[in-house]
Design an enzyme around this catalytic site. Structure first.
Site, PDB file in Angstrom:
ATOM      1  CE  LYS A  69      -2.052   2.677   3.143  1.00 63.84           C
ATOM      2  NZ  LYS A  69      -2.119   4.142   2.410  1.00 63.84           N
ATOM      3  CD  GLU A 116      12.879  -0.374  10.196  1.00 63.18           C
ATOM      4  OE1 GLU A 116      13.247   0.522  10.639  1.00 63.18           O
ATOM      5  OE2 GLU A 116      13.090  -1.591  10.092  1.00 63.18           O
ATOM      6  CB  CYS A 167      12.749   7.808   9.638  1.00 66.41           C
ATOM      7  SG  CYS A 167      13.839   7.198   8.682  1.00 66.41           S
ATOM      8  CD  GLU A 210       9.406  11.502  13.200  1.00 70.39           C
ATOM      9  OE1 GLU A 210       8.154  11.127  13.271  1.00 70.39           O
ATOM     10  OE2 GLU A 210      10.004  11.100  12.713  1.00 70.39           O
TER      11      GLU A 210
HETATM   12  P1  NAD Z   1       1.747   7.849   8.718  1.00 68.04           P
HETATM   13  O1  NAD Z   1       2.162   7.016   9.769  1.00 68.04           O
HETATM   14  O2  NAD Z   1       0.700   8.530   9.067  1.00 68.04           O
HETATM   15  O3  NAD Z   1       1.527   6.717   7.661  1.00 68.04           O
HETATM   16  C1  NAD Z   1       2.177   5.931   7.080  1.00 68.04           C
HETATM   17  C2  NAD Z   1       1.606   4.826   6.202  1.00 68.04           C
HETATM   18  O4  NAD Z   1       0.501   4.177   7.159  1.00 68.04           O
HETATM   19  C3  NAD Z   1       0.538   5.540   5.189  1.00 68.04           C
HETATM   20  O5  NAD Z   1       0.528   4.644   4.030  1.00 68.04           O
HETATM   21  C4  NAD Z   1      -0.689   5.460   5.694  1.00 68.04           C
HETATM   22  O6  NAD Z   1      -1.803   5.348   4.899  1.00 68.04           O
HETATM   23  C5  NAD Z   1      -0.583   4.138   6.657  1.00 68.04           C
HETATM   24  N1  NAD Z   1      -1.828   4.250   7.736  1.00 68.04           N
HETATM   25  C6  NAD Z   1      -2.192   5.033   8.346  1.00 68.04           C
HETATM   26  N2  NAD Z   1      -3.001   4.825   9.294  1.00 68.04           N
HETATM   27  C7  NAD Z   1      -3.130   3.317   9.485  1.00 68.04           C
HETATM   28  C8  NAD Z   1      -3.916   2.540   9.611  1.00 68.04           C
HETATM   29  N3  NAD Z   1      -4.860   2.589  10.607  1.00 68.04           N
HETATM   30  N4  NAD Z   1      -3.908   0.994   9.305  1.00 68.04           N
HETATM   31  C9  NAD Z   1      -2.855   0.822   8.306  1.00 68.04           C
HETATM   32  N5  NAD Z   1      -2.221   1.845   7.743  1.00 68.04           N
HETATM   33  C10 NAD Z   1      -2.255   2.918   7.996  1.00 68.04           C
HETATM   34  O7  NAD Z   1       3.162   8.373   8.538  1.00 68.04           O
HETATM   35  P2  NAD Z   1       3.372   9.624   7.372  1.00 68.04           P
HETATM   36  O8  NAD Z   1       2.857  10.822   8.185  1.00 68.04           O
HETATM   37  O9  NAD Z   1       2.991   8.861   5.929  1.00 68.04           O
HETATM   38  O10 NAD Z   1       5.063   9.462   7.542  1.00 68.04           O
HETATM   39  C11 NAD Z   1       5.778  10.087   8.538  1.00 68.04           C
HETATM   40  C12 NAD Z   1       6.130   9.125   9.642  1.00 68.04           C
HETATM   41  O11 NAD Z   1       6.825   8.007   8.946  1.00 68.04           O
HETATM   42  C13 NAD Z   1       7.122   9.477  10.397  1.00 68.04           C
HETATM   43  O12 NAD Z   1       6.996   9.218  11.856  1.00 68.04           O
HETATM   44  C14 NAD Z   1       8.484   8.966  10.107  1.00 68.04           C
HETATM   45  O13 NAD Z   1       9.568   9.230  10.700  1.00 68.04           O
HETATM   46  C15 NAD Z   1       8.390   7.514   9.725  1.00 68.04           C
HETATM   47  N6  NAD Z   1       9.104   7.228   8.942  1.00 68.04           N
HETATM   48  C16 NAD Z   1       9.919   6.079   9.468  1.00 68.04           C
HETATM   49  C17 NAD Z   1      11.112   5.677   8.573  1.00 68.04           C
HETATM   50  C18 NAD Z   1      11.865   4.736   9.225  1.00 68.04           C
HETATM   51  O14 NAD Z   1      12.519   3.847   8.248  1.00 68.04           O
HETATM   52  N7  NAD Z   1      12.049   4.247  10.592  1.00 68.04           N
HETATM   53  C19 NAD Z   1      11.161   6.099   7.485  1.00 68.04           C
HETATM   54  C20 NAD Z   1      10.309   6.895   7.051  1.00 68.04           C
HETATM   55  C21 NAD Z   1       9.410   7.404   7.547  1.00 68.04           C
END
Ligand code: NAD
Length: 487
Positions: free
Chosen positions: A173, A248, A282, A379
Site C-alpha cells: 500500500k 520502522e 526518519c 517528531e
Molecule cells: P503515517 O504513519 O501517518 O502513515 C504511514 C502509512 O501508514 C501510510 O501509508 C498511511 O496511509 C498508513 N496508515 C495510516 N493509518 C493506518 C492504519 N490505521 N492502518 C494501516 N495503515 C495506516 O506516517 P506519514 O505521516 O505518512 O510518514 C511520516 C512518519 O513515517 C514519520 O513518523 C517518520 O519518522 C516515519 N518514517 C520512518 C522511517 C523508518 O525507516 N524508520 C522512514 C520514513 C518515515
C-alpha cells in the site's frame, strides 16, 4: 490530468474510486489516483495468496527469483529519470536527491537479488541414532507492506526486495500522499516478468485501505514504515490474525558535537541531518546536543549555512530545500514551532512558513537550552532543529537518550576512546561517528523503543521474510517404538 492505475493480480486498473494527488510545490492537484477500498484490498490479498500457493511462483527456483530481481533492478536504473521526476513532482523531494537516490534503490534490488539463492536451511547433528533431522526455510507467506510518503521508492525496495528474494508474495500500500512513483514501479515489476499476483501495488487512505490490508486474515507478515500512531493500529490489526510485524517508525535523533570536533564538518552533517529532504527523514538529526564551550560558535556557523540554503522549486537541480509534502504537515510544524517559541525557546533562525505557493517552511533553528520546549519532544518531520548545550560527556549522553525514540544518533569528536564509549551508551539502532545519514543495503537499519523493531538491510532482513520447518526422518526399519514415550 494524468491518470494512474493500481496493479492487482498482474492487471492495471483505474479502480472504482479515485482521489487527486497534490503537487506540494504549487498546492494544486495534478494527477488522478485510484483509491483502493476493502474489496480491492481483498482482491489483491487473494491474488497474492493464489500466487504464493499455485502457478509459476512456488515452482520458481531461488536462483530464478534472483534473476527476476536483477531484471527489475536494471529496469529501475533504465527508468531512473522518470521515477525521480515523479517522486519530485508528487512529494516535493528535490530532484537532486531523487535522482541520486533512485540509482541506489536499484542497488538495493541487486543486493536482494544476490541473496535469493543464499537462503540456506540447516542440517542438525541430531542426538538420536535413528533420525535424520533438517530445517527448511520457507517463505513466510503473503506480506502486507505499508509505506509513508517520504522516499516511497526506497522504503518499498527494502520490503519488496527481501520479500521476493525469500519467495513471498506481497501487497504494497503506497501512501495516500505522493504515491505515483510506486504506481509507475508497478509497470517495471510487470515488465520484469514476475508472475501475476506476486506483487500487487495499491494506494488509498490509511484508515480504510491500510486497515483492511493489515487485518486481512491471509496476511502473514506486515512490514510497516510510518509513525507510531498508525503503527499502534497496525499492531492491533495484526494481532487479530497473529501476523508478525516489523515496524520502522520515526525518531527524535540527536547529533552530539564535542568541542574537539571538526566544527565545519559537523555543521555540514547537521545541515544534512535536518535540512536535507526538508527535514522529512526518519533519521532527521532534529536535536543538536553541543558542548557549551563551542555552542555559540557552532550555532553561528549553522545559522550562516541555513541562510545560504537555496529554497525553491524541487524540480530545479539548484534547489537545496523544497516544500514539505502536505499542508497538514506544514500546519503541524508551524504549530509546534510557535508553541516552542511561546514556551521560551529562542528562534535563532527561520521559524515561519514561506509566503509563496506550495508548502514551504523556512529552515529553522531553535535554542532550547533554557526550556524543555515541545520541539524537543515531538517528531516534527520538517526542517526544524532544537539546540541544547552540555558540559560533560555524561550529560551529553543523558540528553541524547532522553527520548522514547531510538532510531539513530550522530557523534562528532576526534577522541577515539570517547567515540567508542558513546556508541555503547547511546540507545539507537544506528550510530554514525563523524558522519550522518549514510545507508547501505548491507547495513541493518531499524530502531529501538518507540522507533520500532525489526531490521531492514543485511541478510537478517531477508530471513525475516522466512519461517522454518523442522523435518524428522526415522531411518530405522521396524515398527514404531513404545508410543507412550516421547522420542
Ligand atoms: P503515517 O504513519 O501517518 O502513515 C504511514 C502509512 O501508514 C501510510 O501509508 C498511511 O496511509 C498508513 N496508515 C495510516 N493509518 C493506518 C492504519 N490505521 N492502518 C494501516 N495503515 C495506516 O506516517 P506519514 O505521516 O505518512 O510518514 C511520516 C512518519 O513515517 C514519520 O513518523 C517518520 O519518522 C516515519 N518514517 C520512518 C522511517 C523508518 O525507516 N524508520 C522512514 C520514513 C518515515
Amino acid at each position: 490530468m494524468p491518470r494512474f492505475q493500481q496493479y492487482i493480480d498482474g492487471q492495471f486498473e483505474d479502480g472504482d474510486f479515485t482521489f487527486l494527488s497534490i503537487d506540494p510545490a504549487t498546492g494544486a492537484p495534478w494527477a488522478v489516483l485510484p483509491e483502493a477500498r476493502e474489496s480491492d484490498v481483498d482482491r489483491a490479498v487473494q491474488a497474492a495468496h493464489r500466487a504464493l500457493k499455485q502457478g509459476a511462483w512456488p515452482k520458481t527456483t531461488a536462483t530464478a527469483r534472483g534473476k527476476l530481481l536483477y531484471r527489475l533492478a536494471d529496469l529501475v536504473s533504465e527508468n531512473a529519470s522518470k521515477l525521480a521526476q515523479l517522486e519530485t513532482q508528487d512529494t516535493g523531494k528535490i530532484i537532486r536527491e531523487t535522482t541520486a537516490q533512485i540509482q541506489y534503490v536499484a542497488e538495493f534490488y541487486r543486493y536482494y537479488a544476490g541473496l535469493a539463492d543464499k537462503i540456506e536451511g540447516m542440517y542438525l547433528p541430531i542426538d538420536k541414532a535413528d533420525m535424520e533431522t533438517w530445517v527448511r526455510r520457507e517463505p513466510i507467506g503473503v506480506v502486507a507492506a505499508v509505506v509513508p510518503w517520504n522516499s516511497q521508492l526506497f522504503l518499498s525496495a527494502v520490503k519488496i526486495g527481501p520479500a521476493l528474494a525469500a519467495g513471498c508474495t506481497i501487497v504494497l500500500k503506497a501512501s495516500e500522499d505522493g504515491p505515483t512513483p510506486l504506481l509507475e514501479l508497478a509497470r517495471l515489476i510487470h515488465e520484469a516478468g514476475f508472475p501475476a499476483g506476486c506483487v500487487n501495488i495499491i494506494t488509498g487512505y490509511g484508515e480504510t485501505c491500510g486497515a483492511a490490508l493489515t487485518r486481512h486474515p491471509k496476511v502473514a507478515h506486515i512490514a510497516f514504515t510510518g509513525g507510531p500512531a498508525a503503527a499502534r493500529k497496525v499492531v492491533q490489526n495484526a494481532s487479530e490474525n497473529f501476523a508478525s510485524t516489523s515496524l520502522e517508525l520515526g525518531g527524535k535523533s540527536p547529533l552530539i558535537v564535542f568541542a574537539d570536533a571538526d566544527l565545519e564538518s559537523a555543521a555540514n552533517a547537521q545541515v544534512a541531518g535536518i535540512f536535507a529532504a526538508t527535514g522529512q527523514s526518519c533519521v532527521a538529526a532534529s536535536r543538536l546536543v553541543v558542548e557549551a564551550s563551542v555552542k555559540d560558535r557552532f550555532v553561528e556557523i549553522l545559522a550562516a549555512k541555513a541562510k545560504a540554503i537555496r529554497i525553491g522549486a524541487p524540480s530545479d537541480f539548484g534547489t537545496e530545500v523544497g516544500p514539505l509534502c502536505t499542508e497538514r504537515q506544514r500546519r503541524h510544524i508551524s504549530s509546534v514551532v510557535e508553541a516552542s517559541a511561546a514556551s521560551g525557546a529562542d528562534v535563532i533562525y527561520g521559524g515561519k512558513a514561506l509566503d509563496r505557493p506550495g508548502y514551504f517552511f523556512e529552515p529553522t533553528i531553535l535554542d532550547c537550552s533554557k526550556v524543555r520546549a515541545p520541539s524537543l519532544e515531538t517528531e516534527l518531520f520538517g526542517p526544524v532543529l532544537s539546540v541544547v548545550g552540555f558540559e560533560t560527556e555524561d550529560e551529553a549522553v543523558a540528553i541524547a537518550n532522553d527520548t522514547a525514540f531510538g532510531l539513530s544518533a550522530g557523534v562528532f569528536t576526534q577522541n577515539l576512546t570517547r567515540a567508542h564509549r558513546l556508541t555503547r551508551a547511546l540507545d539507537a539502532g544506528t550510530v554514525w561517528l563523524n558522519t550522518y545519514r549514510a545507508v547501505s543495503p548491507l547495513a541493518p537499519f531499524g530502531g529501538h523503543g518507540m522507533s520500532g523493531h525489526g531490521r531492514e538491510g543485511g541478510m537478517a532482513s531477508v530471513l525475516a521474510f522466512t519461517k522454518t520447518k523442522t523435518v524428522w526422518l526415522r531411518t530405522s526399519d521396524g515398527s514404531f517404538p513404545d508410543p507412550f514415550i516421547m522420542r
